[in-house]
Design an enzyme around this catalytic site. Sequence first.
Site, PDB file in Angstrom:
ATOM      1  N   TYR A 292       0.833  -1.125   0.092  1.00  0.00           N
ATOM      2  CA  TYR A 292       0.181   0.021  -0.053  1.00  0.00           C
ATOM      3  C   TYR A 292       0.973   1.254   0.001  1.00  0.00           C
ATOM      4  O   TYR A 292       0.732   2.255  -0.635  1.00  0.00           O
ATOM      5  CB  TYR A 292      -1.012  -0.019   1.312  1.00  0.00           C
ATOM      6  CG  TYR A 292      -1.714   1.222   1.535  1.00  0.00           C
ATOM      7  CD1 TYR A 292      -2.970   1.161   0.660  1.00  0.00           C
ATOM      8  CD2 TYR A 292      -1.609   2.120   2.294  1.00  0.00           C
ATOM      9  CE1 TYR A 292      -3.664   2.378   0.961  1.00  0.00           C
ATOM     10  CE2 TYR A 292      -2.368   3.192   2.511  1.00  0.00           C
ATOM     11  CZ  TYR A 292      -3.443   3.299   1.808  1.00  0.00           C
ATOM     12  OH  TYR A 292      -4.330   4.436   1.938  1.00  0.00           O
TER      13      TYR A 292
ATOM     14  N   LYS B 219       1.224   4.164  -2.761  1.00  0.00           N
ATOM     15  CA  LYS B 219       1.057   5.767  -2.658  1.00  0.00           C
ATOM     16  C   LYS B 219       2.300   6.608  -2.773  1.00  0.00           C
ATOM     17  O   LYS B 219       2.314   7.682  -3.070  1.00  0.00           O
ATOM     18  CB  LYS B 219       0.612   5.715  -1.135  1.00  0.00           C
ATOM     19  CG  LYS B 219      -0.748   5.318  -0.941  1.00  0.00           C
ATOM     20  CD  LYS B 219      -1.868   5.801  -1.735  1.00  0.00           C
ATOM     21  CE  LYS B 219      -3.268   5.195  -1.350  1.00  0.00           C
ATOM     22  NZ  LYS B 219      -4.121   5.854  -2.300  1.00  0.00           N
TER      23      LYS B 219
END
Length: 214
Positions: free
Chosen positions: A154, A158
């Site tokens: 994740y 990002k």
Amino acid sequence: MPGIAIVTGASRGIGRAIACRLVRDGFKVALNDLPSQRRELEELGNEISQSGNGTFISPADVSVEGEVKAMINDVVSHMGGLDVMVANAGICITKPLTETTNEDFERILSINVNGTFLCYKYAALQMIKQGRGGSILGAASLASKQGWPLLGAYSSSKFAIRGLTQVAAQEFGRYGIRVNAYAPGGVDTPMLSELLESANRIAPNTDIELQRTH
């Protein structure tokens, strides 16, 4: 002046809140999420319609190029143009790096990074064609500024969105298109609840500040 906006991942959480705020600010808003979320999108669309603002439901998988192109074409055809793209859709998988599979990693990159890239690209092409500028926003996170345990895939996605946004801002600025990423901390959404539940199950004794991530 308000115009026409698309919000991806609008069926719940931050995406839903963004859509509602844009409506309050006078925008006509196209609501996007996966086809499996159509009912939630329609419920939100009905709620928005009661305020008197125009809305349009456009289910699509943002990781699929043809679906993103079709979504933008449909919105332009039904609503008359595109002034704001909010590439908000994203997922999170909570696992230690040693247990993260290649399939896990590719799935997150496909939705979070490729999906954002495709929304940026095709929104920009439409805005350039219109010749009136516009605004493009992408969903980063505090996890785009600092890596967090159990959020390797994740956080990587990002960080990539921050770089992509900086490049897009430099390339699209000449056309009057602003490009920014927002990096919220912990927000009480279903995604955050799922993330914390997974983290507590996987590593209940690990002292990590997941409450500060999005």
